[in-house]
Design a protein around this motif. Structure first.
Motif, PDB file in Angstrom:
ATOM      1  N   THR A 169      15.910   4.727   9.362  1.00  0.00           N
ATOM      2  CA  THR A 169      15.231   4.364   8.115  1.00  0.00           C
ATOM      3  C   THR A 169      16.210   4.356   6.942  1.00  0.00           C
ATOM      4  O   THR A 169      16.163   3.470   6.078  1.00  0.00           O
ATOM      5  CB  THR A 169      14.081   5.339   7.838  1.00  0.00           C
ATOM      6  N   ASP A 170      17.118   5.352   6.915  1.00  0.00           N
ATOM      7  CA  ASP A 170      18.147   5.352   5.857  1.00  0.00           C
ATOM      8  C   ASP A 170      19.040   4.116   5.966  1.00  0.00           C
ATOM      9  O   ASP A 170      19.437   3.536   4.957  1.00  0.00           O
ATOM     10  CB  ASP A 170      19.008   6.620   5.968  1.00  0.00           C
ATOM     11  N   ALA A 171      19.344   3.699   7.202  1.00  0.00           N
ATOM     12  CA  ALA A 171      20.156   2.493   7.406  1.00  0.00           C
ATOM     13  C   ALA A 171      19.415   1.252   6.918  1.00  0.00           C
ATOM     14  O   ALA A 171      20.018   0.336   6.329  1.00  0.00           O
ATOM     15  CB  ALA A 171      20.531   2.351   8.874  1.00  0.00           C
ATOM     16  N   ASP A 172      18.093   1.205   7.162  1.00  0.00           N
ATOM     17  CA  ASP A 172      17.292   0.090   6.631  1.00  0.00           C
ATOM     18  C   ASP A 172      17.371   0.052   5.115  1.00  0.00           C
ATOM     19  O   ASP A 172      17.397  -1.023   4.502  1.00  0.00           O
ATOM     20  CB  ASP A 172      15.830   0.232   7.066  1.00  0.00           C
ATOM     21  N   LEU A 226       6.876   2.789   4.868  1.00  0.00           N
ATOM     22  CA  LEU A 226       5.956   3.231   5.909  1.00  0.00           C
ATOM     23  C   LEU A 226       6.612   4.286   6.803  1.00  0.00           C
ATOM     24  O   LEU A 226       5.983   5.298   7.171  1.00  0.00           O
ATOM     25  CB  LEU A 226       5.509   2.028   6.731  1.00  0.00           C
ATOM     26  N   ALA A 227       7.874   4.056   7.134  1.00  0.00           N
ATOM     27  CA  ALA A 227       8.579   4.999   8.017  1.00  0.00           C
ATOM     28  C   ALA A 227       8.746   6.366   7.345  1.00  0.00           C
ATOM     29  O   ALA A 227       8.515   7.413   7.980  1.00  0.00           O
ATOM     30  CB  ALA A 227       9.949   4.423   8.394  1.00  0.00           C
ATOM     31  N   TYR A 228       9.134   6.379   6.062  1.00  0.00           N
ATOM     32  CA  TYR A 228       9.296   7.667   5.363  1.00  0.00           C
ATOM     33  C   TYR A 228       7.959   8.406   5.262  1.00  0.00           C
ATOM     34  O   TYR A 228       7.910   9.646   5.344  1.00  0.00           O
ATOM     35  CB  TYR A 228       9.872   7.437   3.971  1.00  0.00           C
ATOM     36  N   ARG A 229       6.869   7.664   5.069  1.00  0.00           N
ATOM     37  CA  ARG A 229       5.561   8.320   5.017  1.00  0.00           C
ATOM     38  C   ARG A 229       5.204   8.926   6.365  1.00  0.00           C
ATOM     39  O   ARG A 229       4.653  10.029   6.438  1.00  0.00           O
ATOM     40  CB  ARG A 229       4.500   7.311   4.581  1.00  0.00           C
ATOM     41  N   GLN A 230       5.523   8.202   7.452  1.00  0.00           N
ATOM     42  CA  GLN A 230       5.251   8.736   8.789  1.00  0.00           C
ATOM     43  C   GLN A 230       6.097   9.977   9.067  1.00  0.00           C
ATOM     44  O   GLN A 230       5.670  10.869   9.801  1.00  0.00           O
ATOM     45  CB  GLN A 230       5.516   7.657   9.836  1.00  0.00           C
ATOM     46  N   GLN A 231       7.296  10.022   8.487  1.00  0.00           N
ATOM     47  CA  GLN A 231       8.186  11.168   8.668  1.00  0.00           C
ATOM     48  C   GLN A 231       7.884  12.295   7.677  1.00  0.00           C
ATOM     49  O   GLN A 231       8.566  13.314   7.678  1.00  0.00           O
ATOM     50  CB  GLN A 231       9.642  10.720   8.494  1.00  0.00           C
ATOM     51  N   TYR A 274      19.214  -7.097  -1.486  1.00  0.00           N
ATOM     52  CA  TYR A 274      18.851  -7.180  -2.909  1.00  0.00           C
ATOM     53  C   TYR A 274      20.055  -7.600  -3.750  1.00  0.00           C
ATOM     54  O   TYR A 274      19.959  -8.478  -4.604  1.00  0.00           O
ATOM     55  CB  TYR A 274      18.339  -5.821  -3.375  1.00  0.00           C
ATOM     56  N   LEU A 275      21.202  -6.985  -3.484  1.00  0.00           N
ATOM     57  CA  LEU A 275      22.401  -7.289  -4.255  1.00  0.00           C
ATOM     58  C   LEU A 275      22.851  -8.734  -4.034  1.00  0.00           C
ATOM     59  O   LEU A 275      23.440  -9.350  -4.914  1.00  0.00           O
ATOM     60  CB  LEU A 275      23.526  -6.327  -3.860  1.00  0.00           C
ATOM     61  N   SER A 276      22.525  -9.305  -2.871  1.00  0.00           N
ATOM     62  CA  SER A 276      22.903 -10.687  -2.562  1.00  0.00           C
ATOM     63  C   SER A 276      21.856 -11.695  -3.016  1.00  0.00           C
ATOM     64  O   SER A 276      21.989 -12.882  -2.753  1.00  0.00           O
ATOM     65  CB  SER A 276      23.136 -10.833  -1.054  1.00  0.00           C
ATOM     66  N   GLY A 277      20.803 -11.228  -3.667  1.00  0.00           N
ATOM     67  CA  GLY A 277      19.789 -12.138  -4.187  1.00  0.00           C
ATOM     68  C   GLY A 277      18.698 -12.491  -3.197  1.00  0.00           C
ATOM     69  O   GLY A 277      17.844 -13.327  -3.490  1.00  0.00           O
ATOM     70  N   LEU A 278      18.674 -11.853  -2.017  1.00  0.00           N
ATOM     71  CA  LEU A 278      17.629 -12.121  -1.014  1.00  0.00           C
ATOM     72  C   LEU A 278      16.476 -11.141  -1.254  1.00  0.00           C
ATOM     73  O   LEU A 278      16.251 -10.198  -0.498  1.00  0.00           O
ATOM     74  CB  LEU A 278      18.201 -11.971   0.393  1.00  0.00           C
ATOM     75  N   TYR A 279      15.731 -11.381  -2.340  1.00  0.00           N
ATOM     76  CA  TYR A 279      14.748 -10.411  -2.806  1.00  0.00           C
ATOM     77  C   TYR A 279      13.569 -10.256  -1.846  1.00  0.00           C
ATOM     78  O   TYR A 279      13.111  -9.137  -1.591  1.00  0.00           O
ATOM     79  CB  TYR A 279      14.242 -10.811  -4.196  1.00  0.00           C
ATOM     80  N   ARG A 280      13.042 -11.355  -1.345  1.00  0.00           N
ATOM     81  CA  ARG A 280      11.888 -11.262  -0.453  1.00  0.00           C
ATOM     82  C   ARG A 280      12.256 -10.520   0.830  1.00  0.00           C
ATOM     83  O   ARG A 280      11.484  -9.699   1.350  1.00  0.00           O
ATOM     84  CB  ARG A 280      11.370 -12.671  -0.125  1.00  0.00           C
ATOM     85  N   GLU A 281      13.444 -10.821   1.350  1.00  0.00           N
ATOM     86  CA  GLU A 281      13.881 -10.140   2.566  1.00  0.00           C
ATOM     87  C   GLU A 281      14.064  -8.639   2.316  1.00  0.00           C
ATOM     88  O   GLU A 281      13.711  -7.812   3.168  1.00  0.00           O
ATOM     89  CB  GLU A 281      15.200 -10.746   3.068  1.00  0.00           C
ATOM     90  N   SER A 282      14.617  -8.301   1.137  1.00  0.00           N
ATOM     91  CA  SER A 282      14.796  -6.878   0.836  1.00  0.00           C
ATOM     92  C   SER A 282      13.440  -6.185   0.687  1.00  0.00           C
ATOM     93  O   SER A 282      13.264  -5.045   1.120  1.00  0.00           O
ATOM     94  CB  SER A 282      15.627  -6.703  -0.437  1.00  0.00           C
ATOM     95  N   LEU A 283      12.458  -6.879   0.085  1.00  0.00           N
ATOM     96  CA  LEU A 283      11.122  -6.283  -0.056  1.00  0.00           C
ATOM     97  C   LEU A 283      10.485  -6.022   1.307  1.00  0.00           C
ATOM     98  O   LEU A 283       9.834  -4.993   1.513  1.00  0.00           O
ATOM     99  CB  LEU A 283      10.225  -7.210  -0.883  1.00  0.00           C
ATOM    100  N   ASP A 284      10.651  -6.971   2.228  1.00  0.00           N
ATOM    101  CA  ASP A 284      10.097  -6.772   3.569  1.00  0.00           C
ATOM    102  C   ASP A 284      10.671  -5.510   4.211  1.00  0.00           C
ATOM    103  O   ASP A 284       9.929  -4.697   4.801  1.00  0.00           O
ATOM    104  CB  ASP A 284      10.401  -7.986   4.451  1.00  0.00           C
ATOM    105  N   LEU A 285      11.982  -5.349   4.080  1.00  0.00           N
ATOM    106  CA  LEU A 285      12.627  -4.194   4.699  1.00  0.00           C
ATOM    107  C   LEU A 285      12.259  -2.897   3.970  1.00  0.00           C
ATOM    108  O   LEU A 285      12.038  -1.857   4.591  1.00  0.00           O
ATOM    109  CB  LEU A 285      14.146  -4.394   4.714  1.00  0.00           C
TER     110      LEU A 285
END
Length: 620
Positions: free
Chosen positions: A86-89, A114-119, A97-108
């Motif tokens: 999850t930290d790697a994600d 969700l993963a941090y909440r499960q943990q 985000y830094l490369s301007g791929l905002y939607r992709e960063s939001l998906d990740l």
């Protein structure tokens, strides 16, 4: 010329750090972690170290950030280490985000949340909410940014170790531009107290810069100056290069009325950007340098800065292409890994089935025999269904062709009566004894008939070819006056008033086609506005384009049909406020015409609160 304000961008980028809570320079920390990595024997420790290096790189180099993130994720997945994955994600999403791929960063980031909440990792849950709020603020969705920031505050308050709250409070001020001054002061003060309690030098400097920026925006320069000086001094003392760069930007904003001073500070910022390898800031700083160098009029310096800008843009584009290529390969590898996992699971199932076959062979033979019979039956049904679907598809295609042919026949047959109406109006206009009012109405009939013939011609061609536009210089202001005069009688019939605001603009367009676009938008405004309403038609000339706006105060466009109104023969048709019948062609044809001119057409609308249609045409 307005000086760009770098501070909101830089501070929000800093908020992605999960591990940068040391009062040391970023470059020094990277070197220390890279030197330590080969000596870590514990695999989980290696994953954590790789993630830290990735986050340290995210302000400097998206490629390196991405590289360390995927390397950490690969090891974490092999170790079945959920937190490390999850930290790697988070590292990978920061690079996106830094490369301007905002939607992709939001998906990740959503998956990470969700993963941090499960943990049950409350601190990192608050951090993930903060990251998502930052991205939404970057893409202009302030509503979601504020909601997520409030959730981050509520989550962080449950923490005993609440060092992250300094970050949360400051970010809430940044993403909520409408926050009152007293609320901003309140949250920044709480942020400062938390940062001071945990001796977080980065956040203390960040808060100084946020306060200085707010004071500069309000014109209180003398109050801002001590804060800027302090932030620059502390940034240098702690080796925090990105905050030092930001301090130069604040100095430049302070001396905004002195171009030489602005240029001097941005040159110092650019030097630091180059020396420390902050590649993602290079173009932004050079844009300001270029703007102020052009103001100086020094041709040699202008050429030099242009060359630097060209080199930086080329390098940035190359890096972005490489990054996107790496990201595509990464996704492909992820998909392959998923398929391999499914395949392995399937193979294990087959092995167990084979063991079962050896143990209960007689029973299995009966089952296989029965399954074979069922399979044959299902295959026959599938073949029958496929044949039926194929026949249905052929029938549908034939029906579409018949509909198109019938539409063209009807449109063709309309040409004669419309042509007859136009010809009769022309003949009647030759009678000089007619009154001025009769002649005006006959002119309207003649013009409308001619335009209707053009519409019929478009209907005949809509499914066959892309028309070649005949371009000529057209006075758009005069054309708008003509359109408004032609349609004013319709507005008068509903007691409406058309307000026309224009400026002289000559543009190379197809006169008849562009007249049809504007007439259709005004006619729609009249159709969907109540009696007594006002309609605004406005023409504005920008630096590289012209915008025509048609605003009404009518019934608006419901959300459920907003994506359909530009479709040909759309189902999103509604009667006008006086029962006028729509045909579902006008906006679709208007969109084709505008796009054929290299322009854009769009709208903003609120239900029962009117609609504004915009037509943007390039100045060639």
């Amino acid at each position: 010329m307005h000086l760009p304000k770098p501070i909101p961008y830089l501070i929000k980028v800093v908020f992605f750090c999960l591990c940068l809570n040391y009062a040391q320079g970023q470059s020094v920390l990277i070197q220390q972690e890279q030197h330590r990595l080969p000596f870590i024997k514990d695999s989980i420790g290696q994953v954590n170290c790789l993630n830290r290096i990735g986050m340290l790189y995210h302000l400097k180099n998206a490629d390196s950030c991405f590289y360390y993130g995927i390397k950490a994720k690969a090891i974490a997945m092999r170790l079945h280490y959920p937190k490390g994955k999850t930290d790697a994600d988070n590292v990978i999403a920061s690079a996106l985000y830094l490369s301007g791929l905002y939607r992709e960063s939001l998906d990740l980031f959503s998956k990470e949340l969700l993963a941090y909440r499960q943990q049950a990792d409350t601190a990192n849950t608050a951090q993930a909410l903060l990251n998502m709020a930052t991205v939404y603020a970057e893409i202009g969705d302030s509503v979601k940014a504020k909601v997520l920031s409030r959730q981050a505050i509520q989550t962080g308050r449950r923490l005993k170790q609440d060092s992250i709250m300094s970050l949360v409070y400051a970010n809430y001020c940044l993403v909520n531009a409408a926050l009152p001054d007293d609320s901003v002061s309140y949250y920044l003060d709480r942020s400062r107290k938390v940062a001071a309690r945990y001796k977080d030098e980065r956040m203390l400097i960040a808060i100084l810069q946020i306060k200085a920026n707010n004071l500069l925006n309000k014109g209180r320069k003398q109050e801002a100056l001590p804060l800027i000086k302090q932030s620059l001094s502390e940034s240098r003392d702690d080796g925090l290069e990105y905050f030092e760069i930001n301090s130069f930007g604040l100095y430049a904003a302070y001396y905004a009325d002195k171009p030489d001073s602005v240029l001097s500070y941005y040159n110092r910022a650019y030097k630091l950007v180059q020396e420390r390898g902050y590649v993602f800031m290079r173009v932004k700083v050079l844009k300001v340098i270029l703007a102020y160098t052009e103001m100086s009029g020094n041709k040699d310096k202008i050429v030099g800065v242009h060359n630097l800008m060209e080199t930086a843009l080329t390098a940035e584009n190359d890096k972005l292409k490489k990054f996107i290529g790496d990201y595509i390969k990464y996704n492909a590898i992820q998909d392959d890994n998923t398929l391999l996992g499914i395949s392995n699971k399937s193979n294990k199932t087959k092995i167990w089935l084979l063991i079962a076959v050896c143990t209960v062979s007689i029973l299995l033979i009966l089952i296989v025999s029965r399954q074979y019979q069922i399979s044959r039956h299902l295959n026959r049904k599938i073949v029958q269904q496929n044949n039926q679907m194929q026949k249905t598809l052929i029938d549908l295609e034939q029906s579409q062709e018949d509909n198109t042919r019938m539409m063209q026949i009807v449109a063709h047959d309309l040409r004669n009566p419309i042509g007859g109406i136009t010809s009769v109006a022309t003949i009647m206009l030759e009678d000089e004894d007619r009154s001025a009012e009769d002649r005006m109405m006959l002119e309207l009939i003649k013009t409308s008939g001619q335009n209707s013939l053009e519409l019929v011609s478009d209907l005949l061609q809509v499914h066959t070819r892309v028309e070649n536009l005949k371009i000529e210089p057209v006075d758009l202001s005069l054309m708008l006056h003509y359109c408004v005069d032609l349609l004013r009688y319709k507005a008068d019939a509903k007691g409406q008033y058309i307000n026309l605001q224009t400026t002289p603009v000559i543009l190379s367009v197809n006169r008849e086609k562009m007249w049809r676009v504007v007439s259709n938008l005004i006619a729609n405004a009249i159709k969907f506005s109540p009696s007594g309403a006002s309609i605004l038609v406005k023409l504005e000339e920008k630096e590289k384009h012209v915008i025509i706006a048609v605003e009404d105060h009518g019934i608006g466009i419901p959300v459920e049909i907003k994506d359909k109104i530009f479709d040909m023969f759309t189902e999103a048709r509604r009667p006008g406020t006086a029962g006028e019948q729509p045909f579902g062609l006008g906006l679709a044809i208007s969109k084709q015409i505008v796009e054929a001119h290299g322009g854009e057409i769009w709208f903003n609308s609120k239900r029962n609160n009117g609609t504004i249609f915009y037509v943007k045409l390039p100045i060639v």
